[in-house]
Design a protein around this motif. Sequence first.
Motif, PDB file in Angstrom:
ATOM      1  N   THR A 208       0.946  -1.335   0.094  1.00 25.26           N
ATOM      2  CA  THR A 208      -0.261  -0.130   0.144  1.00 25.26           C
ATOM      3  C   THR A 208       0.579   1.040   0.452  1.00 25.26           C
ATOM      4  N   VAL A 209       0.393   2.239  -0.259  1.00 22.93           N
ATOM      5  CA  VAL A 209       1.226   3.244  -0.701  1.00 22.93           C
ATOM      6  C   VAL A 209       0.311   4.686  -0.447  1.00 22.93           C
ATOM      7  N   TYR A 210       0.467   5.339   0.329  1.00 19.42           N
ATOM      8  CA  TYR A 210      -0.677   6.068   0.647  1.00 19.42           C
ATOM      9  C   TYR A 210       0.059   8.264   0.613  1.00 19.42           C
ATOM     10  N   LEU A 211      -1.086   9.295   0.523  1.00 16.84           N
ATOM     11  CA  LEU A 211      -0.272  10.506  -0.133  1.00 16.84           C
ATOM     12  C   LEU A 211      -1.738  11.034   0.962  1.00 16.84           C
ATOM     13  N   GLN A 212      -1.009  11.899   2.250  1.00 15.80           N
ATOM     14  CA  GLN A 212      -1.127  12.597   3.419  1.00 15.80           C
ATOM     15  C   GLN A 212      -1.310  14.127   2.341  1.00 15.80           C
ATOM     16  N   MET A 213      -2.341  14.777   2.407  1.00 11.50           N
ATOM     17  CA  MET A 213      -2.839  15.626   1.437  1.00 11.50           C
ATOM     18  C   MET A 213      -3.591  16.782   2.452  1.00 11.50           C
ATOM     19  N   ASN A 214      -2.040  17.834   2.415  1.00 16.32           N
ATOM     20  CA  ASN A 214      -2.526  18.857   3.724  1.00 16.32           C
ATOM     21  C   ASN A 214      -2.162  20.665   2.523  1.00 16.32           C
ATOM     22  N   SER A 215      -3.384  21.340   3.958  1.00 15.65           N
ATOM     23  CA  SER A 215      -3.066  22.578   3.778  1.00 15.65           C
ATOM     24  C   SER A 215      -3.801  22.639   2.036  1.00 15.65           C
ATOM     25  N   LEU A 216      -5.034  21.827   1.716  1.00 13.62           N
ATOM     26  CA  LEU A 216      -5.524  21.908   0.193  1.00 13.62           C
ATOM     27  C   LEU A 216      -6.271  23.329  -0.603  1.00 13.62           C
ATOM     28  N   LYS A 217      -5.677  23.108  -1.467  1.00 14.59           N
ATOM     29  CA  LYS A 217      -5.997  24.146  -2.436  1.00 14.59           C
ATOM     30  C   LYS A 217      -7.670  23.333  -3.840  1.00 14.59           C
ATOM     31  N   PRO A 218      -7.868  25.229  -3.514  1.00  9.46           N
ATOM     32  CA  PRO A 218      -9.115  24.374  -4.843  1.00  9.46           C
ATOM     33  C   PRO A 218      -8.599  23.795  -6.238  1.00  9.46           C
ATOM     34  N   GLU A 219      -7.232  24.289  -6.791  1.00  6.81           N
ATOM     35  CA  GLU A 219      -6.370  23.929  -7.227  1.00  6.81           C
ATOM     36  C   GLU A 219      -5.841  22.419  -7.638  1.00  6.81           C
ATOM     37  N   ASP A 220      -6.231  21.808  -6.342  1.00  6.02           N
ATOM     38  CA  ASP A 220      -5.437  20.788  -5.794  1.00  6.02           C
ATOM     39  C   ASP A 220      -6.982  19.115  -6.396  1.00  6.02           C
ATOM     40  N   THR A 221      -7.986  19.783  -7.241  1.00  2.00           N
ATOM     41  CA  THR A 221      -8.908  19.112  -7.176  1.00  2.00           C
ATOM     42  C   THR A 221      -8.492  19.083  -8.460  1.00  2.00           C
ATOM     43  N   ALA A 222      -9.167  17.365  -8.284  1.00  3.64           N
ATOM     44  CA  ALA A 222      -8.558  16.076  -9.612  1.00  3.64           C
ATOM     45  C   ALA A 222      -9.028  14.769  -9.075  1.00  3.64           C
ATOM     46  N   VAL A 223      -8.827  14.364 -10.189  1.00  6.79           N
ATOM     47  CA  VAL A 223      -8.709  12.764  -9.272  1.00  6.79           C
ATOM     48  C   VAL A 223      -7.492  11.819  -9.876  1.00  6.79           C
ATOM     49  N   TYR A 224      -7.090  11.632  -9.011  1.00  2.00           N
ATOM     50  CA  TYR A 224      -5.406  10.716  -7.590  1.00  2.00           C
ATOM     51  C   TYR A 224      -6.075   9.524  -8.413  1.00  2.00           C
ATOM     52  N   TYR A 225      -4.577   9.116  -8.637  1.00  2.00           N
ATOM     53  CA  TYR A 225      -4.414   7.932  -9.010  1.00  2.00           C
ATOM     54  C   TYR A 225      -2.997   7.279  -8.529  1.00  2.00           C
ATOM     55  N   CYS A 226      -2.309   6.132  -7.855  1.00  2.00           N
ATOM     56  CA  CYS A 226      -1.133   5.842  -8.287  1.00  2.00           C
ATOM     57  C   CYS A 226      -1.408   4.757  -8.816  1.00  2.00           C
ATOM     58  N   ASN A 227      -0.153   4.409  -8.926  1.00  2.00           N
ATOM     59  CA  ASN A 227       1.035   3.876 -10.243  1.00  2.00           C
ATOM     60  C   ASN A 227       2.480   3.331  -9.534  1.00  2.00           C
ATOM     61  N   THR A 228       2.983   2.386 -10.307  1.00  2.00           N
ATOM     62  CA  THR A 228       4.480   2.719 -10.459  1.00  2.00           C
ATOM     63  C   THR A 228       5.129   3.789 -10.746  1.00  2.00           C
TER      64      THR A 228
END
Length: 115
Positions: A77-97
């Motif tokens: 498993t891989v994680y992404l902790q996202m803090n201080s989010l901004k409107p420009e961070d709006t997106a679909v997030y994917y993981c991959n190698t």
Amino acid sequence: QVQFVESGGGLVQPGGSLRLSCAASGIIFRVYAMGWYRQAPGKQRELVARVNRPGITNYADSVKGRFTISRDNAKNTVYLQMNSLKPEDTAVYYCNTDPPQPGDWGQGTQVTVSS
């Protein structure tokens, strides 16, 4: 069969936080560098964070200091902790190698930052 299953997205106000998770299967997880990518409407998919086998991390300038990527090789498993989010961070997030396994993208998880 390679599979990535992302979760943890949602709607959050500017300045808020989210933690994304991605479970990988069908690969020898521990030997790969892993990345979190995102694709906003009308834009190309971009790599925002990566973690290599020893755990060294790199970030896109746009998220540096706000996002933290980590991995748990025991859980594939891989994680992404996202803090201080901004409107420009709006997106679909994917993981991959990193580089990505071609043709093996998951469904992604939608992150919407809006008041």
